[in-house]
Every structure is written in structure tokens, then in C-alpha cells.
Design a protein around this motif. Structure first.
Motif, mmCIF file in Angstrom:
data_model
loop_
_atom_site.group_PDB
_atom_site.id
_atom_site.type_symbol
_atom_site.label_atom_id
_atom_site.label_comp_id
_atom_site.label_asym_id
_atom_site.label_seq_id
_atom_site.Cartn_x
_atom_site.Cartn_y
_atom_site.Cartn_z
ATOM 1 N N UNK A 238 0.853 -1.187 0.000
ATOM 2 C CA UNK A 238 0.000 0.000 0.000
ATOM 3 C C UNK A 238 0.888 1.235 0.000
ATOM 4 N N UNK A 239 0.749 2.052 -1.047
ATOM 5 C CA UNK A 239 1.555 3.270 -1.165
ATOM 6 C C UNK A 239 0.888 4.412 -0.404
ATOM 7 N N UNK A 240 1.656 5.114 0.422
ATOM 8 C CA UNK A 240 1.092 6.131 1.307
ATOM 9 C C UNK A 240 0.332 7.220 0.564
ATOM 10 N N UNK A 241 0.826 7.630 -0.592
ATOM 11 C CA UNK A 241 0.231 8.761 -1.303
ATOM 12 C C UNK A 241 -0.816 8.356 -2.328
ATOM 13 N N UNK A 242 -0.986 7.070 -2.543
ATOM 14 C CA UNK A 242 -1.978 6.629 -3.521
ATOM 15 C C UNK A 242 -3.372 6.604 -2.896
ATOM 16 N N UNK A 243 -4.387 6.508 -3.750
ATOM 17 C CA UNK A 243 -5.771 6.496 -3.303
ATOM 18 C C UNK A 243 -6.344 5.085 -3.436
ATOM 19 N N UNK A 244 -7.086 4.649 -2.412
ATOM 20 C CA UNK A 244 -7.692 3.319 -2.404
ATOM 21 C C UNK A 244 -9.143 3.430 -1.937
ATOM 22 N N UNK A 245 -9.979 2.522 -2.440
ATOM 23 C CA UNK A 245 -11.353 2.427 -1.959
ATOM 24 C C UNK A 245 -11.629 0.956 -1.641
ATOM 25 N N UNK A 246 -11.334 0.530 -0.419
ATOM 26 C CA UNK A 246 -11.405 -0.892 -0.096
ATOM 27 C C UNK A 246 -12.828 -1.438 -0.083
ATOM 28 N N UNK A 247 -12.994 -2.650 -0.623
ATOM 29 C CA UNK A 247 -14.220 -3.391 -0.361
ATOM 30 C C UNK A 247 -14.050 -4.182 0.932
ATOM 31 N N UNK A 248 -12.799 -4.437 1.338
ATOM 32 C CA UNK A 248 -12.546 -5.142 2.595
ATOM 33 C C UNK A 248 -11.118 -4.901 3.058
ATOM 34 N N UNK A 249 -10.988 -4.638 4.340
ATOM 35 C CA UNK A 249 -9.695 -4.706 5.029
ATOM 36 C C UNK A 249 -9.920 -5.720 6.148
ATOM 37 N N UNK A 250 -9.153 -6.797 6.142
ATOM 38 C CA UNK A 250 -9.504 -7.906 7.027
ATOM 39 C C UNK A 250 -8.284 -8.560 7.662
ATOM 40 N N UNK A 251 -8.543 -9.243 8.776
ATOM 41 C CA UNK A 251 -7.505 -9.952 9.506
ATOM 42 C C UNK A 251 -8.109 -11.202 10.136
ATOM 43 N N UNK A 252 -7.263 -12.190 10.408
ATOM 44 C CA UNK A 252 -7.713 -13.507 10.834
ATOM 45 C C UNK A 252 -7.600 -13.679 12.345
ATOM 46 N N UNK A 253 -8.630 -14.304 12.928
ATOM 47 C CA UNK A 253 -8.617 -14.719 14.335
ATOM 48 C C UNK A 253 -8.252 -16.204 14.373
ATOM 49 N N UNK A 254 -7.317 -16.565 15.244
ATOM 50 C CA UNK A 254 -6.846 -17.952 15.331
ATOM 51 C C UNK A 254 -7.312 -18.609 16.625
ATOM 52 N N UNK A 255 -7.551 -19.927 16.549
ATOM 53 C CA UNK A 255 -7.974 -20.696 17.696
ATOM 54 C C UNK A 255 -6.809 -21.284 18.456
ATOM 55 N N UNK A 256 -7.089 -22.066 19.499
ATOM 56 C CA UNK A 256 -6.025 -22.640 20.341
ATOM 57 C C UNK A 256 -5.056 -23.537 19.577
ATOM 58 N N UNK A 257 -5.518 -24.157 18.480
ATOM 59 C CA UNK A 257 -4.629 -25.030 17.720
ATOM 60 C C UNK A 257 -3.876 -24.299 16.615
ATOM 61 N N UNK A 258 -4.013 -22.984 16.570
ATOM 62 C CA UNK A 258 -3.332 -22.195 15.548
ATOM 63 C C UNK A 258 -4.076 -22.110 14.245
ATOM 64 N N UNK A 259 -5.253 -22.748 14.170
ATOM 65 C CA UNK A 259 -6.050 -22.691 12.950
ATOM 66 C C UNK A 259 -6.966 -21.484 12.942
ATOM 67 N N UNK A 260 -7.346 -20.983 11.762
ATOM 68 C CA UNK A 260 -8.239 -19.821 11.678
ATOM 69 C C UNK A 260 -9.661 -20.182 12.104
ATOM 70 N N UNK A 261 -10.267 -19.337 12.934
ATOM 71 C CA UNK A 261 -11.641 -19.576 13.377
ATOM 72 C C UNK A 261 -12.579 -18.451 12.956
#
Length: 303
Positions: A238-261
Motif C-alpha cells: 500500500x503506497x502512502x500517497x496513492x488512493x484506495x477504496x477498499x471493499x474489505x480490510x480484514x484480519x484472521x482470528x486464530x484458535x487454540x490449535x493455531x487454525x483460523x476460526x
């Protein structure tokens, strides 16, 4: 057009029937009457479900009731519900800070299922046409935030399905996406942007909901709307000076076994923003996902 499956509907009706009185049990005649079919029609289904452990047959009364194999499924459903409950306050904070809708997805086979949608205080915001219970196919260009943590065999499947959806060679797609997936793992969030087109993704989903029938409408709409997307939806650096219009900004939550939940997303930005603002959103999402991961006693996998 996607068609309903009578056999699938019968399984759902049977599970609901037996769940009404878990300790009572139902005879084959009762089950057939409830499903509106002959005993000979539902018998193979009942036998298959019994062999799978979904049902058990009483040895003397010859009745059927829910089986032990459903315990693990129920526990998994409880765990997913617990994660959503723990994430809800974090989602409200995100929505209020960003003035955007916050959506929580849970992985289910080859799909992501919308488990919760939270709106900011002061008004409703766009959700890309998504509703609770909707399913989104996990295939490029979507789902990269999750795919970045896949093992190699699952990642191969993701590329193959994406190549079919985007009409692009899987090896070419891999070459383009591998550096971005590495970047996603390192920074802890993914950014997806839709180029401005005549129709928005949300408009397409809303228009297409008329196709299909019953609970299939949302899935049909979302899969058809994918035709608006190209491989360039996924944003790398992501370039600081460029323009973006996100449909999604996302991140993953992980469970006790390290898998995504769960995947936490801020969605459907109504106007372009700077690269700096986009990165701020990403930092918020990464920190929020880490907070929920800690709340469920989870841990991210090593990378």
C-alpha cells in the motif's frame, strides 16, 4: 440456476424432527410420514446416517434418535458461537472508530459464512450486499487474508479454484499472489479493492438475489457477482500517497490449535482514502483480530 436438493431438504427436516424430542426417538414410519415420502424412499437415507453415527437405532423399539457423531459437530458450532460472542464488543468498537460496517466470517468448508454484522453508531453503512448466513466462496481474488495461512496443499486448491473462476492459469496466479500472501502474513492484514465500474459489487449482489430459490438465493447471488472481480482486487504493498477504496480490510482470528476460526472485516468504504488511512485501517484490524485471538486463548501459526 442452482436447484434445491430434495434429499438434502429431507436430511434437514429429519434432524429438526429428532431434535424436537431428543430422548423420544422416531420409528421409520413416523419419519416417512413427517417427510412426506414412502418408507422405502427414506430407508436408505436413515441407514446411511446411522452408519455415519448421525443416528442411532434402538435395538428393541426399532426407533431412531440423534447419534454420537453429532456431538463433535455441536461442539464445533458452540465454539464458533463463542468466538462470535467474544468478538462482538471488538466489532462494535471497530465500526464506531471507522464509521464502516464490521463483518465477521467463519470458515465452513470451501466457503466463508457471514456470522455477524455490526453497524456503527449514527447510521447504517454498506455491507457489499451481504446478510447474515450468506456464503462467500473461498477462491481468488477473495479470501487471501485467510489463504496466507493455509498449508501448501490447501493453498494449491485455492489457486486451482481461483484459476477457474478468473479464467487464468493457476501457475500465473500463484506467481502473482505469492509475494502478496507473504506480505499479508508479515503485516497481519489483507486489503481488497474493487476498481470503479458501472455497477458496484453491492448493487450486483442485491440485483441477483432474485435468482435461485429459498436459502440458495444469497449463495447464487454472491457467486454470480464474483464475475465483477478480477485478480487485481487483492492489494499488495500500500503506497502512502496513492488512493484506495477498499471493499474489505480484514484480519484472521486464530484458535487454540493455531487454525483460523474467524475473519474480521471492515467493508464497503463509500469513498476513496489515502494509502496512509488504508494502512491505519489495517493496523486496527490486525490489533482487533489479535485481541479476539487472545480472548479465545488462540495463537497464530508460525510463519
Amino acid at each position: 440456476m442452482t436447484r434445491t436438493s430434495p434429499q438434502t431438504e429431507r436430511i434437514v427436516m429429519l434432524m429438526e424432527l429428532l431434535a424436537e424430542e431428543p430422548g423420544a426417538g422416531r420409528s421409520l414410519a413416523d419419519i416417512a410420514r413427517h417427510l412426506g415420502v414412502a418408507k422405502a424412499t427414506c430407508y436408505p437415507m436413515v441407514v446411511a446416517l446411522t452408519e455415519a453415527g448421525w443416528l442411532i437405532r434402538h435395538p428393541s423399539r426399532k426407533t431412531y434418535q440423534l447419534g454420537p457423531a453429532l456431538i463433535a459437530i455441536g461442539q464445533a458450532a458452540d465454539q464458533a458461537a463463542d468466538v462470535v460472542d467474544l468478538a462482538r464488543s471488538v466489532m462494535h468498537r471497530l465500526a464506531d472508530l471507522t464509521h464502516l460496517a464490521c463483518v465477521a466470517f467463519v470458515p465452513s468448508g470451501s466457503d466463508l459464512v457471514v456470522a455477524e454484522i455490526v453497524q456503527p453508531i449514527g447510521g447504517r453503512r454498506g455491507t457489499l450486499g451481504l446478510r447474515l448466513g450468506d456464503k462467500v466462496l473461498l477462491a481468488p481474488p477473495l479470501g487471501a487474508g485467510l489463504a496466507a495461512w493455509y498449508p501448501s496443499d490447501r493453498l494449491d486448491e485455492w489457486y486451482i479454484v481461483g484459476a477457474q473462476a478468473l479464467d487464468e492459469d493457476a501457475d500465473s496466479l500463484r506467481a502473482r499472489y505469492e509475494p502478496i500472501l507473504t506480505l499479508i502474513r508479515n503485516r497481519g492484514f489483507a486489503v481488497e479493492c474493487l476498481q470503479q465500474q458501472e455497477r458496484s459489487l453491492a448493487d450486483a449482489v442485491s440485483a441477483l438475489r432474485g435468482y435461485g430459490s429459498g436459502g440458495n438465493r444469497s449463495t447464487v447471488a454472491l457467486r454470480e457477482a464474483r464475475r465483477l472481480l478480477s485478480a487485481d482486487v487483492l492489494v499488495g504493498a500500500v503506497e502512502l500517497q496513492m488512493s484506495y477504496q477498499p471493499i474489505s480490510v480484514n484480519s484472521v482470528v486464530f484458535g487454540p490449535d493455531g487454525g483460523p476460526v474467524m475473519v474480521l472485516c471492515i467493508v464497503d468504504a463509500p469513498a476513496p482514502m489515502s494509502g496512509a488511512a488504508t494502512l491505519e485501517l489495517g493496523d486496527l484490524m490486525r490489533d482487533a483480530a489479535a485481541e479476539v485471538t487472545a480472548a479465545v486463548h488462540g495463537r497464530p501459526p508460525a510463519h
